[in-house]
Design a protein around this motif. Structure first.
Motif, PDB file in Angstrom:
ATOM      1  N   LEU A  53     -15.463  31.350  14.680  1.00  0.00           N
ATOM      2  CA  LEU A  53     -15.854  30.570  15.852  1.00  0.00           C
ATOM      3  C   LEU A  53     -17.146  29.799  15.577  1.00  0.00           C
ATOM      4  O   LEU A  53     -17.274  28.623  15.932  1.00  0.00           O
ATOM      5  N   HIS A  54     -18.090  30.458  14.932  1.00  0.00           N
ATOM      6  CA  HIS A  54     -19.362  29.818  14.598  1.00  0.00           C
ATOM      7  C   HIS A  54     -19.138  28.619  13.677  1.00  0.00           C
ATOM      8  O   HIS A  54     -19.815  27.592  13.815  1.00  0.00           O
ATOM      9  N   LEU A  56     -16.509  26.675  13.628  1.00  0.00           N
ATOM     10  CA  LEU A  56     -16.001  25.595  14.476  1.00  0.00           C
ATOM     11  C   LEU A  56     -17.131  24.953  15.280  1.00  0.00           C
ATOM     12  O   LEU A  56     -17.207  23.730  15.399  1.00  0.00           O
ATOM     13  N   GLU A  57     -18.008  25.788  15.818  1.00  0.00           N
ATOM     14  CA  GLU A  57     -19.138  25.276  16.596  1.00  0.00           C
ATOM     15  C   GLU A  57     -20.095  24.455  15.733  1.00  0.00           C
ATOM     16  O   GLU A  57     -20.784  23.581  16.239  1.00  0.00           O
ATOM     17  N   SER A  58     -20.117  24.756  14.434  1.00  0.00           N
ATOM     18  CA  SER A  58     -20.980  24.028  13.498  1.00  0.00           C
ATOM     19  C   SER A  58     -20.306  22.780  12.946  1.00  0.00           C
ATOM     20  O   SER A  58     -20.873  22.097  12.096  1.00  0.00           O
ATOM     21  N   GLY A  59     -19.084  22.526  13.391  1.00  0.00           N
ATOM     22  CA  GLY A  59     -18.375  21.333  12.935  1.00  0.00           C
ATOM     23  C   GLY A  59     -17.581  21.529  11.654  1.00  0.00           C
ATOM     24  O   GLY A  59     -17.129  20.560  11.047  1.00  0.00           O
ATOM     25  N   GLU A  61     -14.254  23.322   9.715  1.00  0.00           N
ATOM     26  CA  GLU A  61     -12.918  23.857   9.954  1.00  0.00           C
ATOM     27  C   GLU A  61     -12.684  25.072   9.062  1.00  0.00           C
ATOM     28  O   GLU A  61     -12.778  24.958   7.835  1.00  0.00           O
TER      29      GLU A  61
END
Length: 129
Positions: A53-54, A56-59, A61
């Motif tokens: 999840l982190h 994804l939050e950091s941009g 994949e």
């Protein structure tokens, strides 16, 4: 961080990741995968999922290695629902599950007594090949 993975030092991998972030360094998928794998080996399924999840939050994949480690972490502690959710996520991300991906999910099915799910996954694995 990779040494932490091999040494089963998941806590230290998280500390190092935090230090890299504080220094403003650009983290990549490989760095995160090392942390996710360290958490997998330490049976820290929730931290493995959190790292995905982190990312994804950091941009970033997550790749198939990220998903394999997260599914494996869920499997180590018998969290079928989370493993199945991660397997579904690979398909949603248009990432082709590998034999390792299916094996991790099947292992989770076996540990939780979900034999029908294991057979379903085996069938899906055969159709993918």
């Amino acid at each position: 961080i990779s040494a932490c993975e091999k040494g089963r030092q998941w806590e230290q991998s998280l500390v190092l990741l935090g230090q890299l972030q504080k220094q403003g360094l650009q983290l990549d998928v490989i760095t995160y995968n090392s942390v996710i794998s360290a958490c997998e080996k330490g049976r820290q399924w929730d931290r493995s999922l959190g790292m995905c999840l982190h990312m994804l939050e950091s941009g970033l994949e997550p790749d198939i290695i990220s998903y394999n480690a997260a599914i494996g972490a869920c499997g180590r502690v018998g969290h079928w629902e989370h493993a199945a959710q991660m397997l579904t996520s690979t398909r949603a991300q248009v990432i082709e599950p590998t034999a390792r991906t299916y094996n991790a999910a099947i292992s989770t099915s076996e540990k939780t007594g979900r034999w029908a799910d294991a057979i379903y996954l085996l069938d899906g694995m055969a159709q993918n090949e």
